[in-house]
Design a protein around this motif. Sequence first.
Motif, PDB file in Angstrom:
ATOM      1  N   HIS A 174       1.128  -1.277   0.165  1.00 46.07           N
ATOM      2  CA  HIS A 174       0.079  -0.157   0.016  1.00 46.07           C
ATOM      3  C   HIS A 174       0.905   1.159  -0.096  1.00 46.07           C
ATOM      4  CE1 HIS A 174      -3.322  -2.605   0.899  1.00 46.07           C
ATOM      5  NE2 HIS A 174      -4.249  -1.671   0.520  1.00 46.07           N
ATOM      6  N   ALA A 175       2.120   1.348   0.703  1.00 52.75           N
ATOM      7  CA  ALA A 175       2.872   2.350   0.784  1.00 52.75           C
ATOM      8  C   ALA A 175       3.402   2.612  -0.719  1.00 52.75           C
ATOM      9  CB  ALA A 175       4.101   2.171   1.949  1.00 52.75           C
ATOM     10  N   VAL A 176       3.987   1.567  -1.313  1.00 56.51           N
ATOM     11  CA  VAL A 176       4.624   1.790  -2.572  1.00 56.51           C
ATOM     12  C   VAL A 176       3.593   2.344  -3.545  1.00 56.51           C
ATOM     13  CG1 VAL A 176       5.606   0.573  -4.610  1.00 56.51           C
ATOM     14  CG2 VAL A 176       6.330   0.150  -2.238  1.00 56.51           C
ATOM     15  N   ALA A 177       2.370   1.494  -3.513  1.00 49.77           N
ATOM     16  CA  ALA A 177       1.266   2.264  -4.215  1.00 49.77           C
ATOM     17  C   ALA A 177       0.853   3.556  -4.210  1.00 49.77           C
ATOM     18  CB  ALA A 177      -0.114   1.386  -4.236  1.00 49.77           C
ATOM     19  N   GLY A 178       0.951   4.097  -2.791  1.00 51.39           N
ATOM     20  CA  GLY A 178       0.826   5.579  -2.614  1.00 51.39           C
ATOM     21  C   GLY A 178       1.842   6.500  -3.062  1.00 51.39           C
ATOM     22  N   ALA A 179       2.894   5.948  -2.987  1.00 51.57           N
ATOM     23  CA  ALA A 179       4.221   6.701  -3.221  1.00 51.57           C
ATOM     24  C   ALA A 179       4.214   6.627  -4.793  1.00 51.57           C
ATOM     25  CB  ALA A 179       5.496   6.046  -2.725  1.00 51.57           C
ATOM     26  N   LEU A 180       3.844   5.825  -5.517  1.00 56.49           N
ATOM     27  CA  LEU A 180       3.818   5.550  -7.242  1.00 56.49           C
ATOM     28  C   LEU A 180       2.775   6.782  -7.563  1.00 56.49           C
ATOM     29  CD1 LEU A 180       4.162   2.144  -8.398  1.00 56.49           C
ATOM     30  CD2 LEU A 180       5.842   4.088  -8.863  1.00 56.49           C
ATOM     31  N   ALA A 181       1.655   6.663  -6.932  1.00 58.85           N
ATOM     32  CA  ALA A 181       0.467   7.662  -7.465  1.00 58.85           C
ATOM     33  C   ALA A 181       0.882   9.093  -7.207  1.00 58.85           C
ATOM     34  CB  ALA A 181      -0.705   7.372  -6.600  1.00 58.85           C
ATOM     35  N   PHE A 182       1.792   9.420  -6.282  1.00 57.42           N
ATOM     36  CA  PHE A 182       2.220  10.741  -6.071  1.00 57.42           C
ATOM     37  C   PHE A 182       3.296  11.126  -7.055  1.00 57.42           C
ATOM     38  CE2 PHE A 182      -0.462  12.231  -2.625  1.00 57.42           C
ATOM     39  CZ  PHE A 182      -0.322  13.695  -2.443  1.00 57.42           C
ATOM     40  N   THR A 183       4.199  10.218  -7.341  1.00 57.45           N
ATOM     41  CA  THR A 183       5.459  10.726  -8.084  1.00 57.45           C
ATOM     42  C   THR A 183       5.192  10.571  -9.544  1.00 57.45           C
ATOM     43  OG1 THR A 183       6.178   8.367  -8.063  1.00 57.45           O
ATOM     44  CG2 THR A 183       7.004   9.606  -6.486  1.00 57.45           C
ATOM     45  N   LEU A 184       3.828  10.213 -10.052  1.00 60.73           N
ATOM     46  CA  LEU A 184       3.546  10.196 -11.623  1.00 60.73           C
ATOM     47  C   LEU A 184       3.378  11.432 -12.072  1.00 60.73           C
ATOM     48  CD1 LEU A 184       1.793   6.892 -11.674  1.00 60.73           C
ATOM     49  CD2 LEU A 184       4.028   7.545 -12.684  1.00 60.73           C
ATOM     50  N   PRO A 185       3.113  11.920 -13.286  1.00 59.85           N
ATOM     51  CA  PRO A 185       2.763  13.468 -13.721  1.00 59.85           C
ATOM     52  C   PRO A 185       1.156  13.439 -13.317  1.00 59.85           C
ATOM     53  CG  PRO A 185       3.583  12.033 -15.643  1.00 59.85           C
ATOM     54  CD  PRO A 185       3.567  11.097 -14.443  1.00 59.85           C
ATOM     55  N   VAL A 186       0.642  14.777 -13.483  1.00 61.01           N
ATOM     56  CA  VAL A 186      -0.616  15.441 -12.776  1.00 61.01           C
ATOM     57  C   VAL A 186      -1.686  14.465 -13.384  1.00 61.01           C
ATOM     58  CG1 VAL A 186      -1.836  17.294 -12.629  1.00 61.01           C
ATOM     59  CG2 VAL A 186       0.563  17.611 -12.287  1.00 61.01           C
ATOM     60  N   ARG A 187      -1.893  14.442 -14.581  1.00 59.46           N
ATOM     61  CA  ARG A 187      -2.824  13.795 -15.111  1.00 59.46           C
ATOM     62  C   ARG A 187      -3.032  12.232 -14.724  1.00 59.46           C
ATOM     63  NH1 ARG A 187      -3.254  13.708 -21.637  1.00 59.46           N
ATOM     64  NH2 ARG A 187      -3.123  15.883 -21.070  1.00 59.46           N
ATOM     65  N   ALA A 188      -1.935  11.454 -14.442  1.00 60.16           N
ATOM     66  CA  ALA A 188      -2.231  10.428 -13.787  1.00 60.16           C
ATOM     67  C   ALA A 188      -2.581  10.344 -12.308  1.00 60.16           C
ATOM     68  CB  ALA A 188      -0.949   9.388 -13.944  1.00 60.16           C
ATOM     69  N   ARG A 189      -1.838  11.346 -11.815  1.00 60.06           N
ATOM     70  CA  ARG A 189      -2.271  11.541 -10.242  1.00 60.06           C
ATOM     71  C   ARG A 189      -3.522  11.891  -9.876  1.00 60.06           C
ATOM     72  NH1 ARG A 189       2.222  14.805  -9.947  1.00 60.06           N
ATOM     73  NH2 ARG A 189       1.152  16.488  -9.493  1.00 60.06           N
ATOM     74  N   ARG A 190      -4.263  12.579 -10.771  1.00 60.14           N
ATOM     75  CA  ARG A 190      -5.636  12.820 -10.472  1.00 60.14           C
ATOM     76  C   ARG A 190      -6.240  11.479 -10.236  1.00 60.14           C
ATOM     77  NH1 ARG A 190      -6.135  17.845 -14.681  1.00 60.14           N
ATOM     78  NH2 ARG A 190      -4.969  19.528 -13.605  1.00 60.14           N
ATOM     79  N   PHE A 191      -5.901  10.775 -10.891  1.00 60.65           N
ATOM     80  CA  PHE A 191      -6.983   9.515 -10.879  1.00 60.65           C
ATOM     81  C   PHE A 191      -6.377   8.306  -9.803  1.00 60.65           C
ATOM     82  CE2 PHE A 191      -7.176   4.992 -12.549  1.00 60.65           C
ATOM     83  CZ  PHE A 191      -8.496   4.626 -12.304  1.00 60.65           C
ATOM     84  N   LEU A 192      -4.987   8.095  -9.824  1.00 64.07           N
ATOM     85  CA  LEU A 192      -4.372   7.193  -8.919  1.00 64.07           C
ATOM     86  C   LEU A 192      -4.405   7.510  -7.537  1.00 64.07           C
ATOM     87  CD1 LEU A 192      -1.393   6.210 -11.348  1.00 64.07           C
ATOM     88  CD2 LEU A 192      -3.749   5.127 -10.840  1.00 64.07           C
ATOM     89  N   VAL A 193      -4.121   8.687  -7.116  1.00 64.36           N
ATOM     90  CA  VAL A 193      -4.182   9.018  -5.801  1.00 64.36           C
ATOM     91  C   VAL A 193      -5.577   8.999  -5.142  1.00 64.36           C
ATOM     92  CG1 VAL A 193      -4.178  11.074  -4.164  1.00 64.36           C
ATOM     93  CG2 VAL A 193      -2.654  10.935  -6.057  1.00 64.36           C
ATOM     94  N   PRO A 194      -6.733   9.455  -5.731  1.00 62.02           N
ATOM     95  CA  PRO A 194      -8.127   9.035  -5.100  1.00 62.02           C
ATOM     96  C   PRO A 194      -8.224   7.337  -5.187  1.00 62.02           C
ATOM     97  CG  PRO A 194      -8.514  10.827  -6.686  1.00 62.02           C
ATOM     98  CD  PRO A 194      -7.014  10.238  -6.667  1.00 62.02           C
ATOM     99  N   LEU A 195      -7.733   6.648  -6.416  1.00 66.53           N
ATOM    100  CA  LEU A 195      -7.975   5.420  -6.377  1.00 66.53           C
ATOM    101  C   LEU A 195      -7.249   4.475  -5.242  1.00 66.53           C
ATOM    102  CD1 LEU A 195      -8.820   2.656  -7.896  1.00 66.53           C
ATOM    103  CD2 LEU A 195      -6.786   2.819  -9.238  1.00 66.53           C
ATOM    104  N   ALA A 196      -6.071   4.858  -4.974  1.00 69.32           N
ATOM    105  CA  ALA A 196      -5.141   4.250  -3.843  1.00 69.32           C
ATOM    106  C   ALA A 196      -5.822   4.571  -2.462  1.00 69.32           C
ATOM    107  CB  ALA A 196      -3.730   4.903  -3.952  1.00 69.32           C
ATOM    108  N   LEU A 197      -6.067   5.848  -2.274  1.00 70.57           N
ATOM    109  CA  LEU A 197      -6.836   6.094  -1.198  1.00 70.57           C
ATOM    110  C   LEU A 197      -8.331   5.210  -0.945  1.00 70.57           C
ATOM    111  CD1 LEU A 197      -6.577   7.857   1.248  1.00 70.57           C
ATOM    112  CD2 LEU A 197      -8.117   9.713   0.183  1.00 70.57           C
ATOM    113  N   GLY A 198      -8.807   5.141  -1.928  1.00 72.05           N
ATOM    114  CA  GLY A 198     -10.294   4.521  -2.000  1.00 72.05           C
ATOM    115  C   GLY A 198     -10.025   3.033  -1.599  1.00 72.05           C
ATOM    116  N   VAL A 199      -9.179   2.558  -2.228  1.00 68.66           N
ATOM    117  CA  VAL A 199      -8.639   0.864  -1.808  1.00 68.66           C
ATOM    118  C   VAL A 199      -8.470   0.714  -0.358  1.00 68.66           C
ATOM    119  CG1 VAL A 199      -6.992  -0.802  -2.179  1.00 68.66           C
ATOM    120  CG2 VAL A 199      -7.884   0.502  -4.242  1.00 68.66           C
ATOM    121  N   ALA A 200      -7.738   1.677   0.139  1.00 71.82           N
ATOM    122  CA  ALA A 200      -7.435   1.453   1.811  1.00 71.82           C
ATOM    123  C   ALA A 200      -8.747   2.140   2.587  1.00 71.82           C
ATOM    124  CB  ALA A 200      -6.544   2.483   2.013  1.00 71.82           C
ATOM    125  N   LEU A 201      -9.702   2.713   1.890  1.00 73.97           N
ATOM    126  CA  LEU A 201     -10.865   3.332   2.881  1.00 73.97           C
ATOM    127  C   LEU A 201     -11.927   2.309   2.605  1.00 73.97           C
ATOM    128  CD1 LEU A 201     -10.778   7.377   2.246  1.00 73.97           C
ATOM    129  CD2 LEU A 201     -10.699   5.932   4.599  1.00 73.97           C
TER     130      LEU A 201
END
Length: 407
Positions: A174-201
Amino acid sequence: MKRLYEDPPGLVPVAYLPVGDLAEALRDAGGWRARAIVCLSFLARVRLAPLYVLAVVVIGLVLDHAVSPQTELQVVLANSSNVANLRQHRIWTLFTSAFLLDGEVRPFVMVQLLLLLSVAEVLWGWRRLLEVFFLSNAVASCLVYGLLLAGVRANRIEDAITVASDVGTSYGTHAVAGALAFTLPVRARRFLVPLALGVALVPLLSDATFTDVGHLLATLLGFLAGWQMRRRPLAGRLRRPAPLRAGRTAAYSFADVAQARAALTTVLRLQERLRLRLDDAVVAWSDGARRTHLRETREMSAIDGACAGACWGVVLGTFAGLPLIGLVVGAAGAAAVAHWHDAGLRDSTVDATVRALPAGRGVLLLLGDLGDLGDPAGQPALAGALTEIGGTPVPGVVEGAGVPDSR
């Protein structure tokens, strides 16, 4: 020296993206075949991910098929980062628990783990992957331990939870997935950050367990790690400023701040390609009021220090059975040290260099082994790349040389 960290009006903040040369190579490649060749060439950098997944699979198969169920249970409980073990100062379980599975080895899950860790290693390198995966696993385990310990002492949680099994790769994943979401470009980050957070929530909305809480904490730690990678790509241990001597310092002035920050990205790319070794890099400029503004890549701010100190404090506090107190003390202590500590390029050197230039011009100051590692005779890669962007060398940026020459 007064340091201001806000960006000038109209400037879009530029954040460092690890291994941006991969994105450039994919853009330049024509067709799917060429892109596949580029991806395979970068996959040659993968070392740690397959070794770790192989170790997890081998240990899991041995426990499943080569020993009795009683022995397997004993091994799992002895290496579980649960309250009972951490209360007895079995700190090694923070590491060994990540190599054990609480159940059978599932090939599909292992393939997913291998792909995720391989992508992270390609983007960050094996050292950053090691830090994010295992440090986040340890910190998340200590935070869960602190919460459970507080609940048990307050009679809100049953004592049986103290010997529950807490092993597996999920915290680090989960930590690696969250860090990956934050280190990718903005366009991918807008989708992947909420996805990673949703998977945990989502699991927390139903029958939440302490493991689910650990997944959320690990994801948040991953977000923090990715955020720090982008803001402070050269951040490391707090230490005394490196000596500023000829051959280790350089400065280039640019027409504006945007050019200087583009040059910083270029220099970081050269370091990724092992063309030079950087200890520090600073983009600086002055406004009409002659105030100095900085964008640093190594020196930690008070916020950075608090985040790092909290992580290490909760781990060290676990030794004394006071993880949450360790978190607070570590955050406060490291924040204070980071606020007063001057790491890397000295503030006085940066200020003198900026004031010697006309207001509005951007300057990039570098500290490290700046000669081309493939050609010790000089700095052809660095000088050529920065000159092409529009940089002009600023001579005299050496400690003790006084105010640099602005010519």
